[in-house]
Design a protein around this motif. Structure first.
Motif, PDB file in Angstrom:
ATOM      1  N   ASP A  28      12.453  -4.146 -23.178  1.00 14.72           N
ATOM      2  CA  ASP A  28      11.235  -4.866 -23.061  1.00 14.72           C
ATOM      3  C   ASP A  28      11.073  -5.481 -21.776  1.00 14.72           C
ATOM      4  OD1 ASP A  28       8.793  -5.596 -23.380  1.00 14.72           O
ATOM      5  OD2 ASP A  28       9.114  -7.005 -25.019  1.00 14.72           O
ATOM      6  N   ARG A  37      10.731 -12.267 -10.579  1.00 18.61           N
ATOM      7  CA  ARG A  37      11.420 -13.217 -11.149  1.00 18.61           C
ATOM      8  C   ARG A  37      12.983 -13.398 -10.669  1.00 18.61           C
ATOM      9  NH1 ARG A  37       9.135 -16.327 -15.507  1.00 18.61           N
ATOM     10  NH2 ARG A  37       7.193 -15.452 -15.920  1.00 18.61           N
ATOM     11  N   ARG A 152      17.384  -8.517 -22.752  1.00 25.21           N
ATOM     12  CA  ARG A 152      16.999  -8.505 -21.609  1.00 25.21           C
ATOM     13  C   ARG A 152      16.971  -9.755 -20.568  1.00 25.21           C
ATOM     14  NH1 ARG A 152      10.282  -9.320 -22.917  1.00 25.21           N
ATOM     15  NH2 ARG A 152      10.382 -11.449 -23.682  1.00 25.21           N
ATOM     16  N   GLY A 153      17.546 -10.819 -21.375  1.00 29.83           N
ATOM     17  CA  GLY A 153      17.543 -12.112 -20.608  1.00 29.83           C
ATOM     18  C   GLY A 153      18.978 -12.089 -19.563  1.00 29.83           C
ATOM     19  N   GLY A 217      19.156 -19.419 -19.301  1.00 24.16           N
ATOM     20  CA  GLY A 217      18.904 -19.156 -17.839  1.00 24.16           C
ATOM     21  C   GLY A 217      18.104 -20.120 -17.323  1.00 24.16           C
ATOM     22  N   VAL A 220      20.576 -23.310 -16.284  1.00 24.75           N
ATOM     23  CA  VAL A 220      21.497 -22.799 -15.115  1.00 24.75           C
ATOM     24  C   VAL A 220      20.502 -22.531 -13.810  1.00 24.75           C
ATOM     25  CG1 VAL A 220      22.876 -20.654 -14.450  1.00 24.75           C
ATOM     26  CG2 VAL A 220      22.760 -21.485 -16.595  1.00 24.75           C
TER      27      VAL A 220
HETATM   28  O1  UT7 Z   1      25.492 -16.329 -11.579  1.00 30.25           O
HETATM   29  C1  UT7 Z   1      25.439 -17.039 -12.629  1.00 30.25           C
HETATM   30  C2  UT7 Z   1      24.363 -17.883 -12.670  1.00 30.25           C
HETATM   31  N1  UT7 Z   1      23.152 -17.202 -13.172  1.00 30.25           N
HETATM   32  C3  UT7 Z   1      21.872 -17.848 -12.911  1.00 30.25           C
HETATM   33  O2  UT7 Z   1      21.907 -18.351 -11.826  1.00 30.25           O
HETATM   34  C4  UT7 Z   1      20.834 -17.121 -13.502  1.00 30.25           C
HETATM   35  C5  UT7 Z   1      19.852 -18.565 -13.748  1.00 30.25           C
HETATM   36  N2  UT7 Z   1      18.347 -18.145 -14.314  1.00 30.25           N
HETATM   37  C6  UT7 Z   1      17.597 -17.185 -13.634  1.00 30.25           C
HETATM   38  O3  UT7 Z   1      17.932 -16.648 -12.806  1.00 30.25           O
HETATM   39  C7  UT7 Z   1      16.450 -17.362 -14.453  1.00 30.25           C
HETATM   40  O4  UT7 Z   1      16.251 -18.371 -15.401  1.00 30.25           O
HETATM   41  C8  UT7 Z   1      16.373 -15.896 -15.338  1.00 30.25           C
HETATM   42  C9  UT7 Z   1      15.858 -14.777 -14.120  1.00 30.25           C
HETATM   43  C10 UT7 Z   1      17.407 -15.559 -16.283  1.00 30.25           C
HETATM   44  C11 UT7 Z   1      14.918 -15.746 -16.042  1.00 30.25           C
HETATM   45  O5  UT7 Z   1      14.000 -15.979 -15.200  1.00 30.25           O
HETATM   46  P1  UT7 Z   1      12.796 -17.364 -15.739  1.00 30.25           P
HETATM   47  O6  UT7 Z   1      11.605 -17.594 -14.719  1.00 30.25           O
HETATM   48  O7  UT7 Z   1      13.573 -18.726 -15.942  1.00 30.25           O
HETATM   49  O8  UT7 Z   1      12.293 -16.869 -16.982  1.00 30.25           O
HETATM   50  P2  UT7 Z   1      12.279 -17.624 -18.429  1.00 30.25           P
HETATM   51  O9  UT7 Z   1      13.618 -17.417 -19.132  1.00 30.25           O
HETATM   52  O10 UT7 Z   1      11.628 -19.014 -18.199  1.00 30.25           O
HETATM   53  O11 UT7 Z   1      11.451 -16.798 -19.336  1.00 30.25           O
HETATM   54  C12 UT7 Z   1       9.879 -16.556 -19.049  1.00 30.25           C
HETATM   55  C13 UT7 Z   1       9.376 -15.449 -20.062  1.00 30.25           C
HETATM   56  C14 UT7 Z   1       9.593 -15.641 -21.429  1.00 30.25           C
HETATM   57  O12 UT7 Z   1       8.652 -15.395 -22.083  1.00 30.25           O
HETATM   58  P3  UT7 Z   1       7.628 -16.441 -22.900  1.00 30.25           P
HETATM   59  O13 UT7 Z   1       8.709 -17.072 -23.798  1.00 30.25           O
HETATM   60  O14 UT7 Z   1       6.978 -17.204 -21.638  1.00 30.25           O
HETATM   61  O15 UT7 Z   1       6.722 -15.494 -23.713  1.00 30.25           O
HETATM   62  C15 UT7 Z   1      10.849 -14.609 -21.531  1.00 30.25           C
HETATM   63  O16 UT7 Z   1      11.009 -14.215 -22.962  1.00 30.25           O
HETATM   64  O17 UT7 Z   1       9.779 -14.334 -19.335  1.00 30.25           O
HETATM   65  C16 UT7 Z   1      10.375 -13.417 -20.523  1.00 30.25           C
HETATM   66  N3  UT7 Z   1      11.797 -12.629 -20.022  1.00 30.25           N
HETATM   67  C17 UT7 Z   1      11.464 -11.528 -19.620  1.00 30.25           C
HETATM   68  N4  UT7 Z   1      10.167 -10.704 -19.474  1.00 30.25           N
HETATM   69  C18 UT7 Z   1      10.425  -9.562 -19.210  1.00 30.25           C
HETATM   70  C19 UT7 Z   1      12.747 -13.119 -19.889  1.00 30.25           C
HETATM   71  N5  UT7 Z   1      13.425 -11.989 -19.593  1.00 30.25           N
HETATM   72  C20 UT7 Z   1      12.435 -11.168 -19.495  1.00 30.25           C
HETATM   73  C21 UT7 Z   1      12.791  -9.658 -18.745  1.00 30.25           C
HETATM   74  N6  UT7 Z   1      11.596  -8.924 -18.808  1.00 30.25           N
HETATM   75  N7  UT7 Z   1      13.737  -9.266 -18.154  1.00 30.25           N
END
Ligand code: UT7
Length: 327
Positions: A28, A37, A152-153, A217, A220
């Motif tokens: 999804d 993102r 998906r995370g 996420g 981190v």
């Molecule tokens: O190398 C190891 C170190 N790893 C990293 O450095 C990763 C660090 N973290 C990140 O890069 C980011 O936190 C992520 C890319 C993992 C996530 O991005 P984000 O902007 O922090 O998103 P979030 O986790 O705050 O989620 C925002 C929204 C959520 O929905 P609601 O709760 O606002 O309705 C998530 O459920 O985006 C949703 N979401 C997605 N939607 C579509 C999370 N993953 C996805 C996805 N596709 N793949």
């Protein structure tokens, strides 16, 4: 000779390319979300019969060819990975043997996405101390096999690949400074919970997918930006250099937004920062040597350039190395 320099670089990525639209088929998610993102468009995934050593082997061969050296010219092989072929023996031993190296030192290092930064510091220190003359340092990962492909995370983030450098003793020293750090107080932020001595694999752990990567996420993300900035500042301080002295910055490719935020604070313009996240996703310990290998191949790294390598990841861990590219 008490200095060290890089005399060869190489990389390898598996043939299979998974783009954002492919991921839309079973997750999804959307190309739009992933692109905005993370900055990722594609990543390489291994086939079932490819292991970390296979990727490492190809990258090491390419690096040795670019150095015009044979496997037995090397004193030690160091492999940085979070996903070795086996819990033991070390994957580096397998790689060295498959290359045709005989009786050489070989060991793995596991410090997650910071692996290459730690590895570069360790390998350089061994050469500068006169312990070895030549070392092959490899970062290799097959994280597509370690993610829960229905999460998906994480499933969208990680890709497979390997990068390698050949380090050699030199009169003029390329290693100008290093800053390494860790904070192991919250391992649950980014880990694979089962499979080690704390929680051996069982049916119960497999049922709740504790053998897959789990990441908080957002947490981190915040840590990553702060530590990239701090580590770069401190490593430059140790090298007695300023931010304005940096010709090329090669960061761990975890998220384009993390890189952009750190670059903004560090006042490093985009053209000086190597980004290939759109093609590979996050390849953990392999991301920096792959980016270096591409940058050298494309002429973006020139003799005399001051390079900063900076990374962060599970541990939590972080680090930066300041390096002068030798002629
Ligand atoms: O190398 C190891 C170190 N790893 C990293 O450095 C990763 C660090 N973290 C990140 O890069 C980011 O936190 C992520 C890319 C993992 C996530 O991005 P984000 O902007 O922090 O998103 P979030 O986790 O705050 O989620 C925002 C929204 C959520 O929905 P609601 O709760 O606002 O309705 C998530 O459920 O985006 C949703 N979401 C997605 N939607 C579509 C999370 N993953 C996805 C996805 N596709 N793949």
């Amino acid at each position: 000779m008490t200095g060290v320099k890089i005399v060869g670089v190489g990389h390898y990525a598996p043939e299979r390319i998974v783009d954002n639209h492919d991921l839309e088929q079973w997750l999804d998610t959307s190309d739009e979300w992933i692109t905005t993102r993370t900055g990722m468009k594609r990543r390489h995934w291994t086939s079932e019969n490819e292991a970390t050593s296979d990727l490492a082997l190809a990258a090491a061969r390419n690096a040795l060819a670019s150095a015009k050296l044979e496997p037995n010219d090397i004193d030690a092989y160091i492999l940085c990975t979070v996903y070795p072929d086996y819990l033991f023996p070390a994957t580096a031993c397998i790689v060295a043997s498959k290359l045709g190296a005989r009786d050489k030192a070989a060991f793995d290092m596991e410090i997650a996405c910071s692996g290459f930064i730690y590895g570069l510091t360790v390998a350089s220190s061994m050469i500068r101390a006169g312990v070895y003359k030549r070392i092959v340092l490899i970062g290799a990962e097959t994280l597509s096999k370690l993610v829960d492909r229905t999460d998906r995370g994480t499933a969208i983030l990680f890709g497979d690949g390997a990068g390698a450098v050949v380090l050699e003793a030199a009169v003029e020293d390329s290693f100008l400074g290093s800053e390494l750090g860790s904070d192991g107080s919250r391992p649950e932020l980014l880990r694979v919970e089962t499979g080690g001595s704390r929680l051996p694999v069982s049916h119960a752990t497999l049922d709740r997918k504790a053998d897959r990567i789990h990441m908080e996420g957002r947490e981190v993300f915040k840590f990553a930006v702060t530590k990239m900035i701090e580590a770069t500042d401190r490593a430059l301080e140790k090298a007695h250099l300023q931010k304005s002295d940096v010709d090329v910055l090669i960061p761990h490719q975890a998220n384009k937004r993390i890189i952009d935020a750190a670059m903004k604070y560090l006042e490093i313009p985009p053209e000086r920062c190597v980004v290939n996240i759109q093609e590979y996703g996050n390849t953990s310990a392999a991301s920096i040597p792959i980016a270096l290998s591409e940058a050298v191949r494309d002429g973006r790294v020139k003799p005399g350039d001051v390079i900063v390598f900076v990374g962060f990841g599970g541990g939590l861990s972080w680090g930066a190395v300041v390096w002068k590219w030798a002629a």
